[in-house]
Enzyme design. Sequence first.
Site, PDB file in Angstrom:
ATOM      1  N   PRO A   1       0.808  -1.226   0.000  1.00 50.70           N
ATOM      2  CA  PRO A   1       0.000   0.000   0.000  1.00 50.70           C
ATOM      3  C   PRO A   1       0.847   1.284   0.000  1.00 50.70           C
ATOM      4  CG  PRO A   1      -0.894  -1.574   1.554  1.00 50.70           C
ATOM      5  CD  PRO A   1       0.391  -2.147   1.059  1.00 50.70           C
ATOM      6  N   CYS A   2       0.427   2.232  -0.813  1.00 51.75           N
ATOM      7  CA  CYS A   2       1.181   3.478  -0.955  1.00 51.75           C
ATOM      8  C   CYS A   2       0.470   4.633  -0.257  1.00 51.75           C
ATOM      9  CB  CYS A   2       1.325   3.841  -2.417  1.00 51.75           C
ATOM     10  SG  CYS A   2      -0.238   4.368  -3.111  1.00 51.75           S
ATOM     11  N   ASN A   3      -0.604   4.343   0.437  1.00 51.56           N
ATOM     12  CA  ASN A   3      -1.430   5.414   1.007  1.00 51.56           C
ATOM     13  C   ASN A   3      -0.600   6.459   1.741  1.00 51.56           C
ATOM     14  OD1 ASN A   3      -2.810   2.954   0.613  1.00 51.56           O
ATOM     15  ND2 ASN A   3      -4.554   3.711   1.771  1.00 51.56           N
TER      16      ASN A   3
END
Length: 411
Positions: A369-371
Amino acid sequence: MNMGYSIDEALTAIDKCGPKAQICDLADFICASQLEKKTVSLQDPTNNRHDASISIDMGMMHHSHPMTGFGIPNEASSLISRKLSREVADKPYFYFENVAIAPKGVWNNMSRFLYEIEPEFVDSKYFCAATRKRGYIHNLPIHNRSPLLPIPPLTIQEAFPATKKWWPSWDKRTKLNCLLTCVAPGTVTDRIRKILENFDAEPPPNVQDNVLQECRKWNLMWVGKKKLAPLEPDEYEKLLGFPRDHTRGGGVTRTERFRALGNAFQVDTVAYHLSVLKGHFPNGINVLSLFSGIGGAEVALDRLGIMLKNVVSVEKAEVNRNIIRSWWEQTDQRGNLIEIDDVQKVSSNQLRQWMTKFGGFDLIIGGSPCNNFSGSNRVSRHGLEGEQSSLFYDYFRIVDAVMDIQRNELQ
DNA sequence: CAAAGCATGAAGTCCGTA
DNA sequence: TACGGACTTCATGCTTTG
């Protein structure tokens, strides 16, 4: 914090590799020192349009300019080679992806965990009509890559011919910006329309600049006279290399399509990197797909003609799992698809069971995840220790466990 | 209640110039 | 080298709609 693997445990695991393992060398040309910075420029012999510049700096990660990684189609890059440590030089292959522009130190840390392999930074604008700057850490061979055919249209106008007639001469864009998870609200395009309606022919330069600024900011296309619009979900699918209607139907809402597609791989880019596996798995490939999303990895392998034998797909969102399952049915896959909902539930024992049954995994692939990395995040851009992005440590935990099991138990 | 609409900047990189 | 301005970004959370 929601980490299934503590940093101390992970660093201990890293230490197994040796105190200062020179794991990733660019053989023949670059000898990276942990203490000093060296920059080597490689002149491309067949094409002088640019230098392929690779910069290694242990204190701060630099992106290769102009983001062509270890090579793109039609750009000779045979000078670039690398030598991997024995630990990661053999199967299983792994392929890790994330946003290139992350907070300082993030790529350095991820690279340290993933066996000090130098990331390959690539902009998908070389593969399609939209920009997508991503970094990839993998132990795949980098020679004799081949692009997926047919080559997708590389400009906006070629990708969407119907909009060509509405494109004003003063809008010089040929590439779209990055496809995000949200699109422009109606207020933006409505405001621009009202402004442009004040002018009969060509608006004055200052108005043009203003409109172009909004076009770039919100990634707008000309869909009528003086009329701009954000992209539609099926246009996302086309640009990213997915089959038409890949995310459509089956109870998937429009909002969910934008979210899922905005997080997805650019299939042609990933397939180009995976193309070196073609022909190596005549009986099919065993894949561990982590953070699968809408199945960009699976689609890429399928389009390369690599038979999917056993695929363990780990994806949290039920909507996305349904999309993958649906695609699996649509394409008449003959292999075995196992869908898991949470990476933190994937234990070493579970991995051992699968690997014993399948004869090991050939490829571990996925982007964590790059959130908490993305520049679009106004609220919680907290880096590698962020709530979602810290799942990277589970990615490493799983890769390392598979490597360990493969090396010590299945040989 | 679910889905869509909409406002909310910082933190970088890149590039020209002094 | 340093600096300033132009440019870009796998998003979150609240509000409205239906």
